[in-house]
Design a protein around this motif. Structure first.
Motif, PDB file in Angstrom:
ATOM      1  N   GLY A   7       0.811  -1.204   0.000  1.00 37.01           N
ATOM      2  CA  GLY A   7       0.000   0.000   0.000  1.00 37.01           C
ATOM      3  C   GLY A   7       0.845   1.255   0.000  1.00 37.01           C
ATOM      4  N   PHE A   8       2.020   1.194  -0.625  1.00 35.80           N
ATOM      5  CA  PHE A   8       2.960   2.307  -0.635  1.00 35.80           C
ATOM      6  C   PHE A   8       3.262   2.698  -2.073  1.00 35.80           C
ATOM      7  N   LYS A   9       2.917   3.940  -2.460  1.00 35.98           N
ATOM      8  CA  LYS A   9       3.148   4.395  -3.822  1.00 35.98           C
ATOM      9  C   LYS A   9       3.649   5.832  -3.787  1.00 35.98           C
ATOM     10  N   ILE A  10       4.849   6.071  -4.300  1.00 35.06           N
ATOM     11  CA  ILE A  10       5.400   7.418  -4.322  1.00 35.06           C
ATOM     12  C   ILE A  10       4.713   8.213  -5.426  1.00 35.06           C
ATOM     13  N   VAL A  11       4.170   9.364  -5.058  1.00 36.17           N
ATOM     14  CA  VAL A  11       3.436  10.202  -5.997  1.00 36.17           C
ATOM     15  C   VAL A  11       4.349  11.286  -6.563  1.00 36.17           C
ATOM     16  N   SER A  12       5.139  11.925  -5.679  1.00 36.17           N
ATOM     17  CA  SER A  12       6.014  13.008  -6.106  1.00 36.17           C
ATOM     18  C   SER A  12       7.296  12.973  -5.282  1.00 36.17           C
ATOM     19  N   ASP A  13       8.418  13.283  -5.938  1.00 39.35           N
ATOM     20  CA  ASP A  13       9.721  13.247  -5.291  1.00 39.35           C
ATOM     21  C   ASP A  13      10.424  14.577  -5.529  1.00 39.35           C
ATOM     22  N   GLU A  28       7.707  11.863   9.101  1.00 44.66           N
ATOM     23  CA  GLU A  28       6.559  11.522   8.276  1.00 44.66           C
ATOM     24  C   GLU A  28       5.355  12.274   8.822  1.00 44.66           C
ATOM     25  N   ALA A  29       4.639  12.956   7.937  1.00 41.18           N
ATOM     26  CA  ALA A  29       3.482  13.740   8.370  1.00 41.18           C
ATOM     27  C   ALA A  29       2.300  13.497   7.449  1.00 41.18           C
ATOM     28  N   GLY A  30       1.120  13.653   7.981  1.00 44.93           N
ATOM     29  CA  GLY A  30      -0.094  13.623   7.177  1.00 44.93           C
ATOM     30  C   GLY A  30      -0.396  15.043   6.722  1.00 44.93           C
ATOM     31  N   ILE A  31      -1.316  15.192   5.786  1.00 46.81           N
ATOM     32  CA  ILE A  31      -1.688  16.509   5.290  1.00 46.81           C
ATOM     33  C   ILE A  31      -3.206  16.626   5.329  1.00 46.81           C
ATOM     34  N   GLU A  32      -3.685  17.812   5.720  1.00 47.37           N
ATOM     35  CA  GLU A  32      -5.120  18.082   5.706  1.00 47.37           C
ATOM     36  C   GLU A  32      -5.482  18.517   4.288  1.00 47.37           C
ATOM     37  N   LEU A  33      -6.296  17.709   3.589  1.00 51.11           N
ATOM     38  CA  LEU A  33      -6.606  17.957   2.179  1.00 51.11           C
ATOM     39  C   LEU A  33      -8.102  17.999   1.926  1.00 51.11           C
ATOM     40  N   VAL A 109      11.863  21.027   4.699  1.00 58.16           N
ATOM     41  CA  VAL A 109      11.765  20.801   3.257  1.00 58.16           C
ATOM     42  C   VAL A 109      11.035  19.491   3.005  1.00 58.16           C
ATOM     43  N   PRO A 110      10.011  19.489   2.134  1.00 59.27           N
ATOM     44  CA  PRO A 110       9.362  18.219   1.786  1.00 59.27           C
ATOM     45  C   PRO A 110      10.233  17.435   0.805  1.00 59.27           C
ATOM     46  N   LEU A 111      10.458  16.154   1.102  1.00 59.65           N
ATOM     47  CA  LEU A 111      11.275  15.307   0.228  1.00 59.65           C
ATOM     48  C   LEU A 111      10.434  14.532  -0.760  1.00 59.65           C
ATOM     49  N   ARG A 117      -1.202   3.034   2.510  1.00 57.87           N
ATOM     50  CA  ARG A 117      -2.470   2.399   2.874  1.00 57.87           C
ATOM     51  C   ARG A 117      -3.658   3.318   2.617  1.00 57.87           C
ATOM     52  N   GLY A 118      -3.620   4.027   1.473  1.00 63.04           N
ATOM     53  CA  GLY A 118      -4.726   4.879   1.070  1.00 63.04           C
ATOM     54  C   GLY A 118      -4.674   6.294   1.613  1.00 63.04           C
ATOM     55  N   LEU A 119      -3.737   6.591   2.512  1.00 60.17           N
ATOM     56  CA  LEU A 119      -3.612   7.932   3.085  1.00 60.17           C
ATOM     57  C   LEU A 119      -2.450   8.673   2.440  1.00 60.17           C
ATOM     58  N   VAL A 120      -2.608   9.978   2.266  1.00 59.95           N
ATOM     59  CA  VAL A 120      -1.542  10.780   1.686  1.00 59.95           C
ATOM     60  C   VAL A 120      -0.586  11.196   2.799  1.00 59.95           C
ATOM     61  N   LYS A 121       0.678  10.863   2.628  1.00 61.33           N
ATOM     62  CA  LYS A 121       1.714  11.205   3.608  1.00 61.33           C
ATOM     63  C   LYS A 121       2.808  11.985   2.903  1.00 61.33           C
ATOM     64  N   ILE A 122       3.582  12.732   3.691  1.00 62.28           N
ATOM     65  CA  ILE A 122       4.689  13.490   3.137  1.00 62.28           C
ATOM     66  C   ILE A 122       5.904  13.315   4.045  1.00 62.28           C
ATOM     67  N   ASP A 123       7.072  13.150   3.437  1.00 65.58           N
ATOM     68  CA  ASP A 123       8.325  13.078   4.174  1.00 65.58           C
ATOM     69  C   ASP A 123       8.894  14.474   4.269  1.00 65.58           C
TER      70      ASP A 123
END
Length: 155
Positions: A7-13, A28-33, A109-111, A117-123
Motif C-alpha cells: 500500500g505504498f506508492k510514491i506520488v512526487s519526489d 513523516e506527516a499527514g496533510i489536511e486535504l 523541506v518536503p522530500l 495504505r490509502g492515506l496521503v503522507k509526506i516526508d
C-alpha cells in the motif's frame, strides 16, 4: 508488485531538495486535504519543487506545494492549486521542530509525497542550506563515482 501489496506508492519526489540542502532529520506527516486534492494526488499531479514548511502558532504548515485542479470536477468544487495546507504532526514533534527551525536556523523541506495504505503522507526533512562549494563538491563526487563505475564495467 511489492509496492502495491504494502500500500505504498510514491506520488512526487523532490530531488532538488537533496542537492540544495544537507538533510539532518526526516519526519513523516499527514496533510489536511480537500477531496479534489486527493483525486489529483492519486493522479500524480503534484509538484514539490518550491515547497517548504513553516511552524506558526504551534501548528505546522506546508506552503507553496502545487496540486493541480482535478479535471473532471467543476470549477466550484475545485481547490486553489497553491493554497497553504496544514501538516498533521504530534505536538511533541512540533515542539522539537520549533526549537530546531527558530533557534538553529534550519529549514523544513518536503522530500517526497506518497500514498500509504490509502492515506496521503509526506516526508519532511530538517535541512541546512548548502553553500556553492558544497554543491560543487557533491557534483564532483557523483561524476567521479560514475567514471569509476564505467571503468569497472569495461573490464
Amino acid at each position: 508488485m511489492s509496492e502495491k501489496s504494502d500500500g505504498f506508492k510514491i506520488v512526487s519526489d523532490n530531488r532538488q531538495a537533496r542537492f540544495l540542502y544537507e538533510i539532518l532529520e526526516t519526519y513523516e506527516a499527514g496533510i489536511e486535504l480537500k477531496g479534489t486534492e486527493v483525486k489529483s494526488i492519486r493522479a500524480g499531479k503534484v509538484n514539490l519543487r518550491d515547497a517548504y514548511g513553516l511552524i506558526r502558532n504551534g501548528e505546522a504548515w506546508l506552503i507553496n506545494v502545487h496540486i493541480s485542479p482535478h479535471e473532471s470536477s467543476g470549477e466550484y468544487f475545485n481547490h486553489d492549486p497553491r493554497r497553504t495546507r496544514k501538516l498533521l504532526l504530534h505536538k511533541q514533534q512540533i515542539r522539537k521542530l520549533i526549537g530546531k527551525v527558530e533557534q538553529e536556523g534550519l529549514t523544513l523541506v518536503p522530500l517526497k509525497m506518497y500514498l500509504k495504505r490509502g492515506l496521503v503522507k509526506i516526508d519532511l526533512a530538517l535541512g541546512k542550506g548548502k553553500k556553492l562549494h558544497d554543491k560543487r563538491e557533491d557534483t564532483k563526487r557523483r561524476d567521479d563515482k560514475r567514471e569509476i563505475e564505467r571503468a569497472m564495467k569495461r573490464y
